[in-house]
Structure formats: C-alpha cells, structure tokens
Design an enzyme around this catalytic site. Structure first.
Site, PDB file in Angstrom:
ATOM      1  CG  ASP A 144      -1.879   1.079   1.319  1.00 51.87           C
ATOM      2  OD1 ASP A 144      -3.041   0.832   0.995  1.00 51.87           O
ATOM      3  OD2 ASP A 144      -1.500   2.201   1.708  1.00 51.87           O
ATOM      4  CB  ILE A 145       0.933   4.307  -2.100  1.00 52.55           C
ATOM      5  CG1 ILE A 145       1.197   3.510  -3.377  1.00 52.55           C
ATOM      6  CG2 ILE A 145       1.715   5.623  -2.139  1.00 52.55           C
ATOM      7  CD1 ILE A 145       0.647   4.157  -4.636  1.00 52.55           C
ATOM      8  CD  GLU A 173      -4.259   3.988  -1.056  1.00 49.60           C
ATOM      9  OE1 GLU A 173      -4.275   4.319   0.137  1.00 49.60           O
ATOM     10  OE2 GLU A 173      -5.255   4.090  -1.817  1.00 49.60           O
TER      11      GLU A 173
END
Length: 386
Positions: free
Chosen positions: A243-244, A286
């Site tokens: 995950d960003i 994301e």
C-alpha cells in the site's frame, strides 16, 4: 453445370461482410479474411459477367481476383501464426500468377491459364501451413490449418487432373468448372467458419483479458487475481500485500490525476521487480497484492524489500511530482491448511498494518510459529509479528 453460379458469390460475399464487420472490433486477421472472401466473391461473379459481355478481360480480372484472394488468405493465416512471413515471396507469386495468366490469355492457351492460377493458389495457401506447424496447439488452430490444407489440396488436385477435367468444350460446361465450384462451396464454407471461429475466439479472449485487468495499471483486478490464483492454497507459495504510504496527502496536494500517476508508477515498479510467474493485482485504490507461486516467506520478503527500495528511489520521479513517495508491505507464506489464498492474504494484511503502525516504508512478515515482538532488521527490512 452452373448450379453454384449464384450460391458461391453470395456465400463468399456474406463471409466478406461478416469479417468486415468483425474487423471493426479488433481481430488482426479479420480485414485480410474480408479482403480474401471479397475478392473471391467478385472472382466467382466474373463467369456470369463474361456470358453477358464476352471479353478476355473478364477472364484476366477473375484470375487477378483469385490470386489476390489467396494472397489475402495467406496473410490472414500468417497474422495468426507468423505475421509477415515471406511477404515479398508471396507478393512475387501473386504478381507472377497474374502476368502468367495474361500471357496465357494472349496466346489463347486456356490450360496454361488454369494451371498458372491453380499452382499460385496452391502455393499461396500452402506456405502458411509450413509456418503453422509449431503453433498448432489448440483445436481452433488445428481446424483452421485443416481447412487451409483442404483448400490447398483442392487446388493441387485440380492442377493434377486439369487435362482430364477441362476437356475441349466450353469452360462453363466442363467437369473442371463444376468441380471447382462444388469443392469451393464445401471447402470455402469450412475455411470461412474456421476463420470466423478463430476471430471470435480472439475477441472473447481479449474481452476476458479486459474484464480481468485494471484499466489504469494493466495489472490484474480482483476477478483476474481470483482466476489466476485458483488452487494456490494447494501449492507452495507466498503473498505480499502492499500500500502506498500517505496516499491521501498526494491526492489532496496534487489532485487525483497525479494520484493516478503515482498508482501507475507504483504498479510499474512492482511488475518490474517480481518474477515472471508472479501475479500482480490492484485490489482498489492504492492497494496491491502479489502472489508468488513456489516462493517461501524469505523470498517474498526479499521481493517486497526490492520493490520498497525501488519505489522510494524512483517513484516520485516516475510520477512527475515533487513529493517523497514510499510504500509499506506485508508478506505471508501460504500454509498447507489454508482454505484459500485469502487466508494467507489476511495474514499479509495484518503484517501490512503492522508496517504502517511502526512507521511505514518497511516490510513486515507474518510469523506462524509463535508470537514475537516486531523488531527492525536494517533500514526497512522484514519485521516479524505474531
């Protein structure tokens, strides 16, 4: 012996229109099939026109149309198997056939005209079969090759029996003309149906791929991931959830278009640093998941760490924004008693949350033996969690 006089051009015209319509949907071979069947349809109309307006020009036009039809057939077949293979040779054969037929008409040698036309048709349809041999792995390709082989055999058999079947009477009353139309009806129908099935299978495969791909990143979507990972829990493997970090701040500061660029850049980094057999999917926003067939937990941790470092180093530049970009990762091995790959993904998600809670921009791994405290190993290396 003219029972096929109207059936053949109508049948071939129908196939030409069908392939013309299908070509608008994208199959690469469809325009060539449309051209081939269209030229053949016009070629079969030529004898009827010749009866109304007798002229050697109609005969030459028919020869040219059939030569172009077989050139288009060969190109359509090779688009599926070996595109552009021997194109210059096939063009030379086509032009040579038309010129040969023109000379035969000028010299009033009808047998030579038919021999040149049949020989060119045989070679043009037979050449793709040579290129097809390594590619006949499924039933559709095999059916298409068989249809082309029958068409090639038809041309060769007419050539071999030309002296007997042509006779000395009128061409339209000859056994040759009857056999040509009879076999063209059967083999042409078979070829058209096989080619149509090939184009439709290509369309279905393309729509299936599009239905299983995320349009922004060209990675798998959840549906595609489910299909690609069927039975994963029965084999050795590992999964990564990633995950960003602080992605909402990117959207708030730079806008959603820049956010999409960041997501695309992250996907490119992931796909550039995973093994060829890995399955990468965007599960929404994301968040991405990675399935590594045959990998153990250590390999999954190493893969995630490589992606983490690459994205931290190049992500902002790739997304064309002036902002520090990092990502967090959770890794888990697939266990023998997992009911599905989602059991392993749930553990990887918990490890991802641990990475977020412990400062982000790191890789955490799920431990299955005993609970242990999270501990850093180097800068952003794996951490174990219970």
């Amino acid at each position: 012996m003219t029972n096929f006089a109207f059936f053949l051009p109508v049948m071939f015209s129908t196939f030409a229109l069908l392939f013309l319509a299908i070509s608008r949907l994208g199959p690469a071979a469809a325009p060539f099939w449309a051209a081939g069947f269209g030229c053949a349809a016009l070629g079969f109309w030529a004898p009827a026109i010749d009866q109304l307006l007798p002229s050697p020009a109609w005969s030459l036009l028919a020869d040219a149309l059939f030569a172009c039809a077989f050139l288009a057939y060969s190109e359509a077949l090779l688009v599926r198997w070996c595109a552009r293979w021997l194109l210059h040779v096939r063009l030379f054969i086509t032009v040579g056939a038309v010129l040969g037929c023109a000379v035969a008409i000028l010299l009033q040698l009808p047998l030579l005209e038919l021999a040149v036309s049949d020989a060119a048709s045989f070679v043009l349809i037979a050449l793709p079969l040579v290129a097809a041999l390594p590619h006949l792995r499924n039933r559709l390709d095999q059916a298409l090759a068989l249809a082309a082989l029958l068409v090639a055999f038809d041309g060769l058999s007419r050539l071999a029996t030309l002296l007997v079947t042509r006779g000395s009477g009128a061409f339209l009353d000859s056994v040759y003309f009857f056999l040509m139309q009879a076999f063209a009806s059967v083999f042409g129908l078979f070829l058209g149906l096989a080619a149509l099935a090939g184009c439709m299978s290509e369309l279905i495969a393309r729509y299936r791929r599009e239905a299983e791909l995320d349009p922004l990143t060209q990675s798998l979507n959840r549906r595609g991931f489910d299909r690609a990972s069927v039975g994963a829990h029965d084999r050795k493997g590992a999964v990564i959830s990633c995950d960003i970090d602080r992605f909402k701040a990117v959207n708030d500061r730079f806008g959603h278009q820049s956010g999409d660029q960041v997501i695309s850049a992250f996907a490119r980094v992931i796909m550039a640093h995973v093994p060829e057999d890995a399955r990468v999917a965007r599960f929404g926003g994301e968040e991405f998941v990675i399935y590594l067939p045959g990998a153990d937990l250590a390999k999954a941790i190493g893969c995630a760490e490589t992606i983490r470092q690459a994205f931290a180093a190049t992500g902002a530049e790739a997304a064309r924004i002036d902002h520090v970009l990092t990502a967090s990762f959770g890794a888990s091995a697939i266990l023998a008693d997992d009911g599905s790959i989602y059991d392993a993904l749930n553990r990887a998600d918990r490890a991802l949350y641990d990475a977020k809670n412990n400062g982000r921009n790191q890789v955490c791994a799920a431990s299955f033996l005993r609970p242990i405290a999270a501990r850093p190993v180097g800068d952003g290396l794996a951490r174990g969690i219970g």
